[in-house]
Every structure is written in C-alpha cells, then in structure tokens.
Write a protein that holds these residues in place. Structure first.
Motif, PDB file in Angstrom:
ATOM      1  N   VAL A 138       0.855  -1.195   0.000  1.00  0.00           N
ATOM      2  CA  VAL A 138       0.000   0.000   0.000  1.00  0.00           C
ATOM      3  C   VAL A 138       0.884   1.236   0.000  1.00  0.00           C
ATOM      4  O   VAL A 138       1.733   1.416   0.880  1.00  0.00           O
ATOM      5  N   LYS A 139       0.692   2.088  -1.002  1.00  0.00           N
ATOM      6  CA  LYS A 139       1.437   3.342  -1.107  1.00  0.00           C
ATOM      7  C   LYS A 139       0.465   4.497  -1.305  1.00  0.00           C
ATOM      8  O   LYS A 139      -0.647   4.297  -1.787  1.00  0.00           O
ATOM      9  N   PRO A 140       0.885   5.719  -0.948  1.00  0.00           N
ATOM     10  CA  PRO A 140       0.025   6.875  -1.221  1.00  0.00           C
ATOM     11  C   PRO A 140      -0.195   7.075  -2.715  1.00  0.00           C
ATOM     12  O   PRO A 140       0.656   6.710  -3.533  1.00  0.00           O
ATOM     13  N   ALA A 141      -1.331   7.616  -3.063  1.00  0.00           N
ATOM     14  CA  ALA A 141      -1.597   7.920  -4.469  1.00  0.00           C
ATOM     15  C   ALA A 141      -0.648   9.012  -4.952  1.00  0.00           C
ATOM     16  O   ALA A 141      -0.355   9.954  -4.219  1.00  0.00           O
ATOM     17  N   VAL A 142      -0.160   8.879  -6.175  1.00  0.00           N
ATOM     18  CA  VAL A 142       0.755   9.863  -6.768  1.00  0.00           C
ATOM     19  C   VAL A 142       0.162  10.304  -8.095  1.00  0.00           C
ATOM     20  O   VAL A 142       0.028   9.504  -9.012  1.00  0.00           O
ATOM     21  N   TRP A 143      -0.226  11.565  -8.192  1.00  0.00           N
ATOM     22  CA  TRP A 143      -0.830  12.087  -9.423  1.00  0.00           C
ATOM     23  C   TRP A 143      -0.044  13.274  -9.974  1.00  0.00           C
ATOM     24  O   TRP A 143      -0.541  14.031 -10.797  1.00  0.00           O
ATOM     25  N   TRP A 144       1.181  13.458  -9.550  1.00  0.00           N
ATOM     26  CA  TRP A 144       2.023  14.543 -10.046  1.00  0.00           C
ATOM     27  C   TRP A 144       3.292  13.932 -10.627  1.00  0.00           C
ATOM     28  O   TRP A 144       3.680  12.814 -10.269  1.00  0.00           O
ATOM     29  N   PRO A 145       3.988  14.642 -11.529  1.00  0.00           N
ATOM     30  CA  PRO A 145       5.231  14.104 -12.104  1.00  0.00           C
ATOM     31  C   PRO A 145       6.274  13.921 -11.017  1.00  0.00           C
ATOM     32  O   PRO A 145       6.588  14.860 -10.281  1.00  0.00           O
ATOM     33  N   GLU A 146       6.789  12.704 -10.904  1.00  0.00           N
ATOM     34  CA  GLU A 146       7.773  12.422  -9.865  1.00  0.00           C
ATOM     35  C   GLU A 146       9.129  12.993 -10.250  1.00  0.00           C
ATOM     36  O   GLU A 146       9.576  12.845 -11.385  1.00  0.00           O
ATOM     37  N   ASP A 147       9.762  13.642  -9.285  1.00  0.00           N
ATOM     38  CA  ASP A 147      11.080  14.226  -9.506  1.00  0.00           C
ATOM     39  C   ASP A 147      12.137  13.183  -9.175  1.00  0.00           C
ATOM     40  O   ASP A 147      12.252  12.751  -8.029  1.00  0.00           O
ATOM     41  N   GLU A 148      12.908  12.769 -10.159  1.00  0.00           N
ATOM     42  CA  GLU A 148      13.903  11.728  -9.945  1.00  0.00           C
ATOM     43  C   GLU A 148      15.062  12.208  -9.075  1.00  0.00           C
ATOM     44  O   GLU A 148      15.768  11.411  -8.475  1.00  0.00           O
ATOM     45  N   THR A 183      -5.856  10.649   0.319  1.00  0.00           N
ATOM     46  CA  THR A 183      -5.504  11.587   1.385  1.00  0.00           C
ATOM     47  C   THR A 183      -4.029  11.470   1.741  1.00  0.00           C
ATOM     48  O   THR A 183      -3.342  12.485   1.939  1.00  0.00           O
ATOM     49  N   ALA A 184      -3.519  10.231   1.830  1.00  0.00           N
ATOM     50  CA  ALA A 184      -2.083  10.038   2.062  1.00  0.00           C
ATOM     51  C   ALA A 184      -1.265  10.644   0.922  1.00  0.00           C
ATOM     52  O   ALA A 184      -0.202  11.241   1.155  1.00  0.00           O
ATOM     53  N   GLY A 185      -1.757  10.520  -0.300  1.00  0.00           N
ATOM     54  CA  GLY A 185      -1.081  11.138  -1.435  1.00  0.00           C
ATOM     55  C   GLY A 185      -1.079  12.653  -1.357  1.00  0.00           C
ATOM     56  O   GLY A 185      -0.101  13.309  -1.742  1.00  0.00           O
ATOM     57  N   PHE A 186      -2.164  13.231  -0.842  1.00  0.00           N
ATOM     58  CA  PHE A 186      -2.230  14.683  -0.679  1.00  0.00           C
ATOM     59  C   PHE A 186      -1.160  15.169   0.297  1.00  0.00           C
ATOM     60  O   PHE A 186      -0.459  16.157   0.035  1.00  0.00           O
ATOM     61  N   PHE A 187      -0.986  14.468   1.425  1.00  0.00           N
ATOM     62  CA  PHE A 187       0.046  14.855   2.382  1.00  0.00           C
ATOM     63  C   PHE A 187       1.435  14.682   1.778  1.00  0.00           C
ATOM     64  O   PHE A 187       2.332  15.502   2.019  1.00  0.00           O
ATOM     65  N   SER A 188       1.627  13.651   0.992  1.00  0.00           N
ATOM     66  CA  SER A 188       2.920  13.452   0.327  1.00  0.00           C
ATOM     67  C   SER A 188       3.207  14.586  -0.652  1.00  0.00           C
ATOM     68  O   SER A 188       4.346  15.052  -0.759  1.00  0.00           O
ATOM     69  N   LEU A 189       2.170  15.040  -1.358  1.00  0.00           N
ATOM     70  CA  LEU A 189       2.348  16.141  -2.313  1.00  0.00           C
ATOM     71  C   LEU A 189       2.738  17.429  -1.607  1.00  0.00           C
ATOM     72  O   LEU A 189       3.614  18.159  -2.067  1.00  0.00           O
TER      73      LEU A 189
END
Length: 419
Positions: A230-240, A358-364
């Motif tokens: 289980v990982k947070p949702a990611v909907w933005w371009p990931e920065d390598e 929601t977890a993805g939002f906090f990660s963003l």
C-alpha cells in the motif's frame, strides 16, 4: 409667366428624378441584403453533377480574418497552453461522467445480487419444507432455480470484487477534481505572465501524470484493487532528483530575507515536512492497510457463501445430506446478503481509495516544500510567504498555528486539521 411655368416643370422633373433614384437605391439595397443572406452549401454533388456556391458578406470575412490574425499573432507557447487547458477541462468533465456511471454500476449490481440471493434463499426454504405439496417435479424445479440463482449471484460477485465499482467511482471523482484544479492553476499562470516552453512542458507532464494515476479503461490499465504493498496515491510528475532525506544546501546570512525566505521559515518548513511524513501520511497508510484487509475478507466470503448455498440447494432432498443441505442453502444465502451489503453497500473500496488519496495529498504537500528547500538559489524558489500561506490553508491551519507546529512537544499532534 413662362419663366415661372418652366421653373415649376423643372422642379417637378428633378423631384421625380430624385424619387426614382431613391427607389432604385432602396431596391438595390434590399436585393443586396436578400442575396447576402442566401447561403448555399459549397459542396459538389456527384449525382446531380454540379457544384454550388455560397455568398458571404465582406464585412464578416474581414472580421474572421482579423480574428485569425489576432490568434496567430499570439506566442506559440500561449496557444499551446490554451490547448492544454481545453484538454484538462474536457478530462474533468469526462471523469465526472464516468464517476456517475460507475457509481450507478455499484448500486445496480448490488441490488441485483441481493435480489437474486433473496429469491434463491426463499426458493431453497420452500423446497426444504416439501416443495409446497407439488411432488418431486416441483421440488426439482425449486432446487434447480435456487442453485442457478446462487451461481449467477456468485459470478456477478466475482466481477464486482475484481473491479470494485465504488472504488472506481471514487478514483474518477478524485481525477475530476484534480483536473479542475490543474485547469485553474494554468489559468492563473496565464493571467500572471506569458507562459514559455517550460510552462507548456510542465503542464503536459501534469496532465499525463494524472492520466496515469487515474486511468479510464478497465482492461489492461486498471489500478490493482488489492495491492500487495500500500502506497500513497501519486498524481504529479515524480522528480527523480528528490532525495529520500531532506538535504538543504542554501546558506542565508543572518536573518536577511530573500524572496520571502529566512532561517526561521526554513526551519518551520523542515519541521512540517517531518510531521507530515511521520504522523499524517503514516496514519492514513495504516488505515489503508486496515480497510484493505477488511475488503479482502469480505471479497472472499461473499462468493464463497453463495457458492456453498448453491451446492446446498442442489443437494436438498437427497438421503445423505437432506437436512444439512437445506440449512446450507438458506443460512449461507442469508449470510451472503449481509456480507455483500457490508462490502458494496458500505463502499469499502471507496473508503480505501479515499484514504489512499488523502495520504497522497500529504505526500504532495511535503514534496512541494522539499522541492523549494532544495533549490540552491532563493530566487528560484516560490515566494516563501506565499508558500507558507498555501501550506497553512491546505492543512486547515492559520499562519500562527502553522508556525507553532514545529514548537509543539505533543507527539500526538498531526500536521493537518482538515482531515
């Protein structure tokens, strides 16, 4: 006297000439208006063998040409940005429509499964008491009908548990909201400055990242509804280039403010990133795992109960399993109704997706702060005061509460007061 008569005749002749001229001018204008309004399709008709024509108003042509020249005179990057904005708005509406469709799927399929299960359990109960006095043929018909309904309900449940319609609907609702947010973000950027090629590339990457995070098709690209990790949702371009641990290389002299940044603000932002990662994100990942376990158990129990009920209905009336088969046919059918109502009526899949997003939002929020802190030059960062204001509102806090967050010693304090 003769002079007066000749002058009178001259006046009448000039007057009639003027009237005749006005009549001809009026008739010409009327004919021009009628002809200018006449529109004939300029397409060749191969059957009739002629090509018609279309008359247009020169003023309308000039207006259209001016509009085309005005559009072509704008920078290419600005035109591209407007095109991407149109695509984002279309995507938002598309996801909104599909979210409503998949929410309907959830309720229609759930009602259908429950109705089939109730009917099958009722038929099994009637068959268990002797088929209503209709003899062996009536008993056989009831048993077959009950078994077929249970098997049909099992098949529908397997499909529902695979695709999780409530979770699909929540994914599309999130995508619709995020595409609207992206559209407004691009609109604001265009209003504040003339975009360049970098802005266009960034906007395209964000659109494609959203498409990847929330796919529309069900076959091939559908998100795994029961992931092993289980990982947070990611909907933005990931920065390598983003490091796992925050490393800041910017050196500021004293407390001199640069682009809204100072040492105190940097310290506060670092603390907020730490709290978001250790408290908020971890808490919602824990909730995701808990809901996922519940959903897995219910997804297994639903088809299992209807399958057992189908076998029980088929074995009713036999000498070896008569009474036990009747119990299985009725009791497990009732249990299946309860389980299906809890899973799909309670929309467990939607709850899982809500926690994951929601977890993805906090990660963003954390990634946004870290990306600004990792810039070597303060001028390359977003304005510090503006970023602080945005983070405070995103977390549901005032500026004072946000600044006090890093000084609080309460370990149970979460960064967000919004969720």
């Amino acid at each position: 006297m003769a002079i007066l008569q000749s002058s009178s005749l001259l006046t009448r002749s000039s007057s009639s000439a003027n009237c005749f001229g006005k009549s001809r001018a009026s008739l010409y204008n009327t004919n021009y208006v009628l002809v200018s309004k006449l529109q004939i399709n300029a397409e060749f008709n191969p059957r009739k063998g002629f090509k018609s024509f279309k008359t247009t108003n020169p003023l309308e042509n000039n207006k259209t040409n001016m509009e085309k020249e005005e559009v072509m005179s704008k920078p290419v990057a600005l035109q591209q940005m407007y095109a991407i904005m149109d695509i984002a708005a279309d995507r938002a509406q598309m996801h909104k429509n599909i979210a409503a469709q998949r929410d309907n799927w959830n309720w229609l399929l759930l009602n259908s499964v429950n109705e089939m299960t109730v009917t099958a359990a009722t038929l099994a109960g009637i068959a268990a008491v002797g088929g209503g006095g209709g003899g062996a043929i009536s008993l056989l018909a009831l048993k077959l009908s009950s078994s077929l309904l249970y098997m049909a309900a099992t098949g529908v449940l397997l499909v529902m548990n695979k695709i999780q319609p409530s979770q699909l609907a929540e994914e599309q609702r999130n995508a619709s909201r995020l595409f609207k947010l992206l559209h407004e973000e691009m609109k604001t950027k265009v209003a504040l400055k003339t975009p360049d090629s970098n802005d266009v590339e960034e906007a395209m990457e964000k659109v494609l990242a959203l498409d990847k995070a929330y796919p529309l098709p069900l076959i091939g690209t559908m998100l795994d509804k029961f992931p092993s990790i289980v990982k947070p949702a990611v909907w933005w371009p990931e920065d390598e280039t983003t490091h796992e641990e925050l490393q800041v290389k910017v050196k500021l002299v004293g407390k001199e403010e640069t682009n809204g940044w100072d040492e105190n603000l940097e310290k506060d932002m670092k603390e907020i990133v730490g709290v978001l990662k250790k408290k908020d994100t971890e808490e919602y990942i824990r909730l995701c795992k808990l809901v996922l376990k519940i959903n897995k158990v219910l997804a297994i129990c639903g088809p299992l109960f209807t399958g057992i009920a189908a076998v029980g209905s088929a074995l009713m009336g036999s000498s070896s399993f008569g009474s036990i088969a009747a119990i299985f046919g009725v009791v497990f059918g009732a249990m299946a109704i309860v389980v299906n109502s809890l899973q799909h009526g309670g929309q467990i899949g939607m709850v899982f997706e809500m926690y994951r997003s929601t977890a993805g939002f906090f990660s963003l929020v954390g990634e946004t702060i870290k990306s600004n802190l990792e810039e070597k030059e303060a001028d390359d960062r977003e304005n510090g005061e503006l970023l602080e204001l945005k983070v405070a509102l995103q977390l549901g806090r005032s500026l004072t509460e946000l600044r006090d967050l890093s000084d609080e010693e309460d370990e149970d304090e979460f960064a967000s007061k919004l969720f």
